[in-house]
Design a protein around this motif. Sequence first.
Motif, PDB file in Angstrom:
ATOM      1  N   LEU A   1       0.828  -1.205   0.000  1.00 11.97           N
ATOM      2  CA  LEU A   1       0.000   0.000   0.000  1.00 11.97           C
ATOM      3  C   LEU A   1       0.865   1.258   0.000  1.00 11.97           C
ATOM      4  O   LEU A   1       0.590   2.211  -0.738  1.00 11.97           O
ATOM      5  CB  LEU A   1      -0.931  -0.021   1.215  1.00 11.97           C
ATOM      6  CG  LEU A   1      -1.894   1.178   1.367  1.00 11.97           C
ATOM      7  CD1 LEU A   1      -2.837   1.244   0.157  1.00 11.97           C
ATOM      8  CD2 LEU A   1      -2.714   1.059   2.651  1.00 11.97           C
ATOM      9  N   LEU A   2       1.937   1.218   0.831  1.00 11.05           N
ATOM     10  CA  LEU A   2       2.842   2.370   0.894  1.00 11.05           C
ATOM     11  C   LEU A   2       3.545   2.586  -0.441  1.00 11.05           C
ATOM     12  O   LEU A   2       3.725   3.729  -0.891  1.00 11.05           O
ATOM     13  CB  LEU A   2       3.871   2.157   2.001  1.00 11.05           C
ATOM     14  CG  LEU A   2       3.353   2.292   3.435  1.00 11.05           C
ATOM     15  CD1 LEU A   2       4.450   1.900   4.431  1.00 11.05           C
ATOM     16  CD2 LEU A   2       2.905   3.727   3.722  1.00 11.05           C
ATOM     17  N   GLU A   3       3.956   1.477  -1.082  1.00  7.27           N
ATOM     18  CA  GLU A   3       4.612   1.586  -2.385  1.00  7.27           C
ATOM     19  C   GLU A   3       3.677   2.177  -3.426  1.00  7.27           C
ATOM     20  O   GLU A   3       4.079   3.005  -4.250  1.00  7.27           O
ATOM     21  CB  GLU A   3       5.111   0.212  -2.835  1.00  7.27           C
ATOM     22  CG  GLU A   3       6.328  -0.270  -2.063  1.00  7.27           C
ATOM     23  CD  GLU A   3       6.760  -1.660  -2.506  1.00  7.27           C
ATOM     24  OE1 GLU A   3       6.123  -2.205  -3.434  1.00  7.27           O
ATOM     25  OE2 GLU A   3       7.729  -2.190  -1.924  1.00  7.27           O
ATOM     26  N   ALA A   4       2.430   1.721  -3.371  1.00  6.71           N
ATOM     27  CA  ALA A   4       1.448   2.247  -4.322  1.00  6.71           C
ATOM     28  C   ALA A   4       1.219   3.740  -4.081  1.00  6.71           C
ATOM     29  O   ALA A   4       1.151   4.534  -5.035  1.00  6.71           O
ATOM     30  CB  ALA A   4       0.137   1.465  -4.207  1.00  6.71           C
ATOM     31  N   MET A   5       1.088   4.094  -2.783  1.00  9.14           N
ATOM     32  CA  MET A   5       0.862   5.499  -2.441  1.00  9.14           C
ATOM     33  C   MET A   5       2.081   6.338  -2.844  1.00  9.14           C
ATOM     34  O   MET A   5       1.934   7.436  -3.381  1.00  9.14           O
ATOM     35  CB  MET A   5       0.602   5.623  -0.934  1.00  9.14           C
ATOM     36  CG  MET A   5      -0.725   5.018  -0.501  1.00  9.14           C
ATOM     37  SD  MET A   5      -0.936   5.029   1.303  1.00  9.14           S
ATOM     38  CE  MET A   5      -0.970   6.795   1.628  1.00  9.14           C
ATOM     39  N   GLU A   6       3.297   5.763  -2.582  1.00  4.00           N
ATOM     40  CA  GLU A   6       4.509   6.507  -2.931  1.00  4.00           C
ATOM     41  C   GLU A   6       4.644   6.645  -4.443  1.00  4.00           C
ATOM     42  O   GLU A   6       5.030   7.698  -4.958  1.00  4.00           O
ATOM     43  CB  GLU A   6       5.742   5.789  -2.368  1.00  4.00           C
ATOM     44  CG  GLU A   6       7.037   6.563  -2.569  1.00  4.00           C
ATOM     45  CD  GLU A   6       8.226   5.863  -1.943  1.00  4.00           C
ATOM     46  OE1 GLU A   6       9.335   6.424  -2.030  1.00  4.00           O
ATOM     47  OE2 GLU A   6       8.058   4.766  -1.397  1.00  4.00           O
TER      48      GLU A   6
END
Length: 300
Positions: free
Chosen positions: A198-203
């Motif tokens: 999720l963090l990678e997608a958001m980043e």
Amino acid sequence: MLQILKRNPLAAMVAVLMHLVIVTFMVVGVDWLKKPEQPNLNVNVVQAQVIDQSKVQAEVKKLEQAEDKRKKEKASERRKEEQKLADLKRKQQVEKKHLANLESRRKVAESKKRQEEKRLKEAKTKRKAEEKKQKLAEQKRKKAEAQRQAEQKKKKMAEAKHKADLEKKRKAKEAKRKAELKKKRKAAAAKKAREDELLEAMEAEHNAREIDRYTIQIRQKVILNWLRPTGISDTLKCTLRVRLAPGGNVIAVSVVKGSGNGAFNRSAIAAVYKAEPLPVPTGRLFESFRNINFEFDPSK
């Protein structure tokens, strides 16, 4: 002189003959004042040679000196031999004294050796008695040790059984704990994987927005610094490749896809250089702007 005659008989005979010739001349005599008569040419002339008395004496003196020298050398050799004999005698006396000392030491050493042998014999007898006593004590000790070991073995077997039971319980408990821990770790890992994804997608989404934002800012700043060449249509556009340094300084500009108009292409490149420093992000996001391609379209 007799020694000289014995060693050099030839020289002695020559000297005697020379003396006889001299005496003959003195006895016969020669008239040196009388004018010599003309000799008959057919007579054989005998050449006589006068012997010099001083040379004879010198030769004799030389022989005497040689004899004296020989005597001195012989005396020197005799003194050396006497000195060698004296040294040898002195060494023999020293060696004799040394041998006497060695003999004395040998006798003392033999006496000490006999005393030591006597002492060792007494010590051996005493040691045997002590060994016999120790042997009896050792037998008694071994018997007690065997009894103690039997009791200790029995005790260890009981302790080993108790430890085995405890270890079995501990292993079962540890296996259960590890299984629960593994289950928790697996759940935590899955949760972390979902969070990281999720963090990678958001980043990634954030980086994409930032890249688009900075790209728009770069395009706008370049267009603001563009000087339209005379007679250039508003519909022309080209794609540029720009190499940037941290901070937005322009390293190089090239045309990837030209507009078909060289003046327009050159004006676009000049606008990029004129607009530096270009707006670029900092940190890891800047890596996306080291080499960028963007469309230069003044009509937008």
